[in-house]
Design a protein around this motif. Sequence first.
Motif, PDB file in Angstrom:
ATOM      1  N   ASP A  60       0.829  -1.211   0.000  1.00  0.00           N
ATOM      2  CA  ASP A  60       0.000   0.000   0.000  1.00  0.00           C
ATOM      3  C   ASP A  60       0.863   1.260   0.000  1.00  0.00           C
ATOM      4  N   GLU A  61       1.943   1.239   0.770  1.00  0.00           N
ATOM      5  CA  GLU A  61       2.838   2.393   0.818  1.00  0.00           C
ATOM      6  C   GLU A  61       3.512   2.619  -0.535  1.00  0.00           C
ATOM      7  N   VAL A  62       3.944   1.525  -1.155  1.00  0.00           N
ATOM      8  CA  VAL A  62       4.582   1.624  -2.466  1.00  0.00           C
ATOM      9  C   VAL A  62       3.597   2.190  -3.485  1.00  0.00           C
ATOM     10  N   ARG A  63       2.371   1.718  -3.453  1.00  0.00           N
ATOM     11  CA  ARG A  63       1.355   2.216  -4.395  1.00  0.00           C
ATOM     12  C   ARG A  63       1.099   3.707  -4.194  1.00  0.00           C
ATOM     13  N   ARG A  64       0.976   4.120  -2.925  1.00  0.00           N
ATOM     14  CA  ARG A  64       0.738   5.547  -2.656  1.00  0.00           C
ATOM     15  C   ARG A  64       1.877   6.400  -3.206  1.00  0.00           C
ATOM     16  N   LEU A  65       3.098   5.923  -3.040  1.00  0.00           N
ATOM     17  CA  LEU A  65       4.248   6.681  -3.557  1.00  0.00           C
ATOM     18  C   LEU A  65       4.280   6.672  -5.075  1.00  0.00           C
ATOM     19  N   LEU A  66       3.917   5.557  -5.685  1.00  0.00           N
ATOM     20  CA  LEU A  66       3.892   5.496  -7.147  1.00  0.00           C
ATOM     21  C   LEU A  66       2.867   6.457  -7.733  1.00  0.00           C
ATOM     22  N   TYR A  67       1.751   6.630  -7.039  1.00  0.00           N
ATOM     23  CA  TYR A  67       0.696   7.515  -7.527  1.00  0.00           C
ATOM     24  C   TYR A  67       0.837   8.950  -7.019  1.00  0.00           C
ATOM     25  N   TRP A  68       1.923   9.220  -6.292  1.00  0.00           N
ATOM     26  CA  TRP A  68       2.171  10.567  -5.784  1.00  0.00           C
ATOM     27  C   TRP A  68       2.258  11.506  -6.968  1.00  0.00           C
ATOM     28  N   LYS A  69       1.453  12.566  -6.964  1.00  0.00           N
ATOM     29  CA  LYS A  69       1.351  13.419  -8.159  1.00  0.00           C
ATOM     30  C   LYS A  69       2.491  14.422  -8.286  1.00  0.00           C
ATOM     31  N   TYR A  70       3.333  14.517  -7.282  1.00  0.00           N
ATOM     32  CA  TYR A  70       4.475  15.426  -7.323  1.00  0.00           C
ATOM     33  C   TYR A  70       5.763  14.613  -7.373  1.00  0.00           C
ATOM     34  N   GLY A  71       6.864  15.284  -7.622  1.00  0.00           N
ATOM     35  CA  GLY A  71       8.156  14.608  -7.563  1.00  0.00           C
ATOM     36  C   GLY A  71       8.451  14.184  -6.132  1.00  0.00           C
ATOM     37  N   ILE A  72       8.756  12.929  -5.941  1.00  0.00           N
ATOM     38  CA  ILE A  72       9.014  12.421  -4.590  1.00  0.00           C
ATOM     39  C   ILE A  72      10.262  13.072  -4.008  1.00  0.00           C
ATOM     40  N   LEU A  73      11.344  13.086  -4.774  1.00  0.00           N
ATOM     41  CA  LEU A  73      12.598  13.653  -4.267  1.00  0.00           C
ATOM     42  C   LEU A  73      12.451  15.145  -3.970  1.00  0.00           C
ATOM     43  N   GLU A  74      11.795  15.860  -4.881  1.00  0.00           N
ATOM     44  CA  GLU A  74      11.584  17.296  -4.673  1.00  0.00           C
ATOM     45  C   GLU A  74      10.706  17.539  -3.445  1.00  0.00           C
TER      46      GLU A  74
END
Length: 121
Positions: A60-74
């Motif tokens: 679930d955590e991986v999916r949420r991060l994959l669908y994160w609409k912004y740049g994760i690193l930024e």
Amino acid sequence: MGEKELKELLLERLHLELNLFKDSMLQKEKKDIYKDSYKIEAFVNIYEIFLETVDGLGMDEVRRLLYWKYGILESLYQEWLTKDDGSYEELKAYVNDEVRTLARPEDGKEEADGAEFSQAA
């Protein structure tokens, strides 16, 4: 899609984000790259820490991060900028202590006026 594949996708996304960031930095003038040196170091560190963290994430955590609409690193970098960083205070304390140590007379040798003997390096 299985957990392994999702994590691989997440790692690919992070790798892509880092490469896009590097490319954007390389488009800048040297002086601007120098000005962004902290951001560059932070992005690389965030990326490396994230790589170590991915294995411990659930589906679930991986999916949420994959669908994160912004740049994760930024996003992580911008959030980090709001945190109180103690490294400057640690450096300041260290330098203050070392300056006092360096300024102390060696072996009790002092000039008549109380100043330490000067030794050229």
